[in-house]
Write an enzyme that holds these catalytic residues in place. Structure first.
Site, PDB file in Angstrom:
ATOM      1  N   SER A 270      11.918 -44.619 -13.551  1.00 31.28           N
ATOM      2  CA  SER A 270      10.898 -43.645 -13.169  1.00 31.28           C
ATOM      3  C   SER A 270      10.973 -43.512 -11.649  1.00 31.28           C
ATOM      4  CB  SER A 270       9.517 -44.133 -13.602  1.00 31.28           C
ATOM      5  OG  SER A 270       8.539 -43.224 -13.143  1.00 31.28           O
TER       6      SER A 270
ATOM      7  N   MET B  87      -5.987  -7.075   8.195  1.00 30.15           N
ATOM      8  CA  MET B  87      -5.454  -6.269   9.293  1.00 30.15           C
ATOM      9  C   MET B  87      -6.288  -4.998   9.438  1.00 30.15           C
ATOM     10  SD  MET B  87      -1.435  -6.852   8.720  1.00 30.15           S
ATOM     11  CE  MET B  87      -1.553  -6.292   7.071  1.00 30.15           C
TER      12      MET B  87
ATOM     13  N   CYS C 235       7.008 -40.282 -11.483  1.00 28.40           N
ATOM     14  CA  CYS C 235       5.566 -40.444 -11.356  1.00 28.40           C
ATOM     15  C   CYS C 235       5.236 -40.251  -9.883  1.00 28.40           C
ATOM     16  CB  CYS C 235       5.116 -41.800 -11.879  1.00 28.40           C
ATOM     17  SG  CYS C 235       5.960 -43.193 -11.140  1.00 28.40           S
TER      18      CYS C 235
ATOM     19  N   GLY D 198      -8.287  -6.843   3.961  1.00 29.95           N
ATOM     20  CA  GLY D 198      -9.193  -6.896   5.103  1.00 29.95           C
ATOM     21  C   GLY D 198      -8.686  -7.682   6.295  1.00 29.95           C
TER      22      GLY D 198
ATOM     23  N   HIS E 106     -16.008  -8.523   0.330  1.00 27.98           N
ATOM     24  CA  HIS E 106     -15.035  -9.416   0.940  1.00 27.98           C
ATOM     25  C   HIS E 106     -15.205 -10.838   0.429  1.00 27.98           C
ATOM     26  CE1 HIS E 106     -13.733 -12.195   4.159  1.00 27.98           C
ATOM     27  NE2 HIS E 106     -12.684 -11.380   4.180  1.00 27.98           N
TER      28      HIS E 106
ATOM     29  N   ARG F 131      -2.987  -1.641  -6.468  1.00 23.64           N
ATOM     30  CA  ARG F 131      -2.173  -2.835  -6.311  1.00 23.64           C
ATOM     31  C   ARG F 131      -2.482  -3.773  -7.471  1.00 23.64           C
ATOM     32  NH1 ARG F 131      -5.706  -4.432  -1.155  1.00 23.64           N
ATOM     33  NH2 ARG F 131      -7.672  -4.560  -2.251  1.00 23.64           N
TER      34      ARG F 131
ATOM     35  N   LYS G  98       0.839  -1.198   0.000  1.00 25.86           N
ATOM     36  CA  LYS G  98       0.000   0.000   0.000  1.00 25.86           C
ATOM     37  C   LYS G  98       0.877   1.252   0.000  1.00 25.86           C
ATOM     38  CE  LYS G  98      -3.735  -0.654   2.416  1.00 25.86           C
ATOM     39  NZ  LYS G  98      -4.415  -0.885   3.705  1.00 25.86           N
TER      40      LYS G  98
ATOM     41  N   TYR H 109      11.110 -36.337 -18.065  1.00 23.29           N
ATOM     42  CA  TYR H 109       9.678 -36.054 -18.026  1.00 23.29           C
ATOM     43  C   TYR H 109       9.122 -36.173 -16.617  1.00 23.29           C
ATOM     44  CZ  TYR H 109       8.821 -41.106 -17.702  1.00 23.29           C
ATOM     45  OH  TYR H 109       8.801 -42.407 -17.275  1.00 23.29           O
TER      46      TYR H 109
ATOM     47  N   ARG I  72      -3.460   3.256   8.405  1.00 22.65           N
ATOM     48  CA  ARG I  72      -3.759   2.080   7.581  1.00 22.65           C
ATOM     49  C   ARG I  72      -2.637   1.051   7.618  1.00 22.65           C
ATOM     50  NH1 ARG I  72      -4.730   4.477   1.716  1.00 22.65           N
ATOM     51  NH2 ARG I  72      -5.962   2.562   1.502  1.00 22.65           N
TER      52      ARG I  72
END
Ligand code: ADP
Ligand code: MG
Ligand code: MG
Length: 920
Positions: free
Chosen positions: A801, A107, A868, A105, A485, A369, A26, A888, A96
């Site tokens: 694998s 804090m 895997c 929201g 919210h 933001r 902020k 892979y 703030r």
């Protein structure tokens, strides 16, 4: 600590957008906007370092900071020609919170600070509105009492009710028979007259005195110190902690505290406040999008108490909403805002989320933001911005969180299914969700803990509901807009949400739903109770009664495009784990480049097959086993034919039987008797055999290739089924690439034996069929010993694998099935950063992978290496596998696009780690 305070105002700022760590998001945004010449009320940021020092000193502000703050207030005063604490030209400020990462929201923020009786009178004179000044004052006392003095809001409710009744009497409204909600509707805050407000303020002060034993602080500086401490304290409040945990935000960051001159959106109908997004946060569409409320302050828009109006005209002409839009009400201010948002988006090169306030037709920006967005919007915005030339294709790839595209792949409501429409609200966060209705966050958490799918239904949500929202499948609110919210948090979580559904009203553990006819006339009311099933369609804002069937996701053009870009930079191949032709097709549609793990045991659980399987397991001697296996052979072959066909031209890795045989046996008496009849063997004999097979520790027991050492005929049958299927499919002119994989090997000899067995079968089948196909032979690496002797194993195996699920279990000595009892505590205590079964333990298990890789490749150059298991679909684990240079990863079909994107991002990260490129 170099300096504690960063000032912004009058077109200049000490900080800038790069300093999020120090100033919080902020503070950095306010500084940057000021530098850009955008109208921002002046103020200053107390840094996150001060917050951390405050905690280090046992919650005390470091020496010298107060003086710096007084000096900064002095600068504000001269800039605005007003004085903090003076009644003649009162300067009011907001205090703030604002951390490095946005925590909307979570804090605290305090508005209108710097008032006492005398200053309030001064403010009334300056603004010409006593009502406004007293309203600001009573709101300030309420918030300050709640946040700083610890006197909860609800302690003031009765006093507010009395003020409303008083005002009602003056207005000539009969309030005697109204309940609190009705009274609030009849006498909203804006109708409280100065006398009622003055009386309310006095009562509020009395309540504070009664609760704390001290009068409400009159000295603005005392108020300021209290508020700054409270903002720092709010970093460690419960909801902020829950939020941080969910979003992996470190405790050590701390919050900054912004002190900023107040501007007033509640000075009449030429004032107002709102929020805006530079693009649609839900769909990603490029259109300026937002909501506002005239004559309102701060939280009013997001709190959902009044339903806000749109900023822009819909473009479809007419309608109440169009008339109330800011574009219609204040065209000049709207035009200025459109310009500001365009500037900000161009400057930050990303979609921005803005807060603004209009004081008597003058526009002020209060926050900007990077806007939170749905997965769908993230993809569209990234692709379109790349096409607009705002960012590069590479940046577009990096912009989309792979985890967030999961939501795109999820099903939506089946349009052709019969359904009962209950109500319509705003399409706040897409996706379909069905569940039992619950009315509180605690209840949501409780029922979800019992494995129930729940929909959290609230009038509106507040940050206290966060744990319930997390536990719920979907969220439904009666009030609040697209930026309420509930909507913002649900989008962040990727949960379905319908907001502002005014047809419902929630009270006393049930929800009343008004039904309307086509003309919008109410026809009936339905009551929905806790536990009843409803379905939400967050993409359209529709609520249905009962469970509605869903259909698979349809992927957008932008999504396909992003995937093409991602595939072009990706090095790791992405395969899928799929056991059936159906899964194989899904995987292929999602872009799988083969099957990395086809588990054969799932194929045995069908009604007809399980019987033969059980006969095989319980048979006495080899002959009996072979008879039973002969029954299984055609089933297995059929499965493989189906999978090979789906995967034409791509490799398919089939793992031979892995689990302990006991898993297939009858679990109860009835099943046992059925089996005994079928086999013609007494039930007691079977029961005894069954017990013999029970193991103390099945995970480390008679399983994997150990089964083949004692009963080779099982693998023989499976090998035959695979090779016969491959020959059959090849005969039909379809390209097949079968890969036979041996589970749980740890010695070269195990592989030599199983390999000879497989090759023997293959040669026999080739001779019978009169054709050959290429069949690769390889093994899983899922035991530490296998990784260590990988050099020897590679002499027998053409591919490895890494079975990272079992490798994690065996390397850590933690059984995945039992880990639930303590792993949470391990993560909480910071022993593991993340659950090692979800995100690879790079330091330990990862090192085994690297050892296996090095020793394996040294013995057999070109040895193919894959993964895997769960980790194959986890973005941070994929980054590790990219760095490790594996060939892979393989993951579940729905994770394939996630893995493709994560692999592309990992490749880009690896590239930038190697050094800058000449181009781009
Ligand atoms: P959050 O981080 O919860 O959004 P904010 O600090 O942004 O909290 O403040 C809450 C609300 O108060 C926002 O709507 C914001 O725009 C408004 N607000 C904050 N500071 C001021 C100010 N100086 N003047 C007017 N409104 C303000
Ligand atoms: Mg804000
Ligand atoms: Mg395994």
């Amino acid at each position: 600590m170099e300096r504690s305070i960063y000032f912004f105002g009058g077109g200049q700022a000490d900080g800038d957008a790069q300093q999020k760590e120090l100033l919080g998001g902020k503070g950095a945004g306010l500084a940057e906007m000021t530098r850009l010449g955008i109208p921002v009320p002046p103020g200053f940021t107390v840094t996150t370092e001060v917050c951390n020092a405050y905690y280090a000193a046992g919650r005390a502000l470091p020496a010298g900071v107060e003086d710096e703050i007084r000096a900064a207030i002095g600068r504000l005063e001269s800039l605005l020609d007003a004085r903090f604490g003076s009644a003649e030209a009162p300067l009011l400020v907001s205090v703030r919170s604002g951390a490095r990462a946005s925590m909307p929201g979570m804090m605290d923020t305090i508005l209108n600070l710097g008032l006492n009786d005398e200053i309030a009178r001064g403010l009334a004179e300056r603004t010409g509105s006593e009502r406004f000044a007293l309203d600001a004052y009573r709101r300030f006392i309420l918030t300050y009492a709640d946040i700083v003095l610890g006197v909860p809001r609800d302690r003031f409710e009765e006093a507010l009710g009395r003020a409303r009744k008083q005002a009602a009497a003056r207005l000539g409204v009969d309030a005697t028979r109204l309940n609190a909600a009705e009274l609030e509707r009849k006498v909203p805050d804006s109708l409280l007259d100065p006398e009622s407000l003055a009386a309310l303020i006095q009562r509020q002060k009395d309540i504070v005195l009664g609760a704390t034993g001290r009068p409400f602080p009159d000295d603005p500086y005392v108020q300021l110190w209290g508020a700054i401490r409270a903002v720092f304290d709010s970093w460690k409040n419960h909801r902020a902690q829950v939020y941080r945990k969910m979003h992996d935000i470190p405790e050590a960051w701390g919050t900054a505290c912004n002190v900023q001159a107040m501007v007033f959106g509640n000075l009449g109908d030429d004032s107002g406040t709102g929020v805006a997004f530079t693009r649609d946060p839900s769909t990603g569409e490029r259109r300026f999008y937002g909501e506002w409320l005239p004559n309102a302050q701060g939280e009013d828009v997001v709190a959902g108490v009044r339903t806000p109006h749109p900023l822009s005209r819909s473009g479809t002409g007419g309608g109440v909403d169009d008339a109330r839009s800011l574009e219609a009400q204040m065209p000049d201010v709207y035009a200025e805002l459109v310009e500001v948002q365009a500037t900000l988006e161009r400057h930050f090169r990303d979609m921005q989320d803005l807060e603004f306030t209009i004081q008597q037709k003058k526009l002020f920006l209060l926050q900007c933001r990077t806007g939170k967005r749905t997965g769908r919007a993230a993809v569209r915005i990234a692709v379109e911005m790349a096409k607009e030339g705002l960012i590069s294709q590479r940046e577009a790839i990096l912009r989309v969180d792979p985890g967030s595209i999961d939501q795109l792949l999820h099903p939506s409501i089946d349009p052709s299914a019969p359904k009962k429409l209950l109500a319509r609200g705003l399409p706040a966060s897409p996706g379909a969700a069905t569940g039992q209705v619950v009315f509180s966050a605690d209840e949501a958490e409780r029922r979800a803990g019992q494995g129930k799918a729940v929909i959290l239904v609230r009038s509106e949500t507040s940050p206290e509901d966060i744990h319930g929202m997390k536990a719920a499948r979907g969220i439904l609110t009666a009030r609040g807009g697209m930026t309420s919210h509930a909507a913002v948090v649900a989008r962040g979580m990727g949960k379905s949400c319908v907001a502002g559904c005014s047809a419902i009203s929630v009270s006393q553990g049930q929800m009343a739903v008004t039904l309307y006819d086509d003309h919008g006339h109410p026809t009936d009311t339905i009551t929905v109770k806790a536990g009843d099933l409803i379905t939400l369609d967050g993409g359209t804002g529709t609520v249905y009664l009962g469970a509605v069937p869903t259909v698979p996701a349809a992927l957008s053009g932008e999504f396909e495009e992003l995937m093409v870009w991602a595939d072009a930079v990706r090095r790791l191949r992405v395969r899928s784990n799929a056991d059936t032709p159906h899964d194989a097709r899904t995987a292929r549609n999602f872009g799988a480049e083969g099957i990395g793990l086809c588990r054969t045991e799932h194929m045995f659980f069908d009604e007809e097959r399980i019987q033969a399987m059980r006969e095989m397991i319980l048979a006495d001697g080899e002959a009996g086993r072979r008879r039973a296996l002969a029954k299984l052979l055609p089933f297995q072959r059929g499965d493989f034919v189906g999978v090979f066909r789906e995967m034409a031209g791509l490799p398919v890795t089939i793992r031979l039987l892995d689990p302990p045989l006991h898993e297939f046996l009858p679990q109860d008496e009835a099943q046992l008797h059925q089996l005994s009849k079928a086999m013609g063997v007494p039930a007691q004999d079977l029961s005894r055999k069954n017990e013999e097979l029970v193991e103390y520790n099945p995970m480390l027991g008679h399983r994997g290739c150990r089964l083949a050492i004692t009963s080779p005929e099982i693998y023989e049958m499976q090998a035959r089924a695979i090779v016969e299927a491959a020959c059959e499919v090849a005969a039909a002119g379809i390209e097949v690439e079968p890969e036979i994989m041996i589970p749980l090997s740890m010695t070269r000899r195990e592989l030599a034996i199983t390999r000879a067995l497989v090759e023997g079968v293959a040669e026999k089948v080739f001779a019978e069929k009169g054709r050959r196909v290429d069949v690769r032979f390889g093994t899983m690496i899922e035991l530490p010993r296998a990784a260590l002797v990988a050099g020897e194993l590679a002499e027998e195996a053409e591919f490895f694998s890494f079975g990272t699920n079992d490798l994690t279990q065996t390397a850590l000595g933690i059984s995945r099935d039992d880990a639930g009892r303590f792993l949470g505590a391990y993560v909480e205590a910071g022993i593991f950063a993340k659950d090692p079964f979800q995100s690879l333990d790079a330091a330990g298990v990862g090192e085994l992978v690297e050892i296996g890789r090095d020793r394996g490749r040294a013995a057999r150059p070109g040895l193919k290496l894959g993964v895997c298991g769960e980790h194959g679909g986890d973005p941070s684990s994929i980054a590790f596998f990219e760095r490790a240079g594996l060939d892979y990863v393989s993951c579940s079909p729905f994770r394939v696009p996630v893995a493709r994107l994560a692999a592309a991002q990992a490749a880009l990260a690896a590239e930038s780690a190697r050094g800058p490129r000449a181009t781009d």
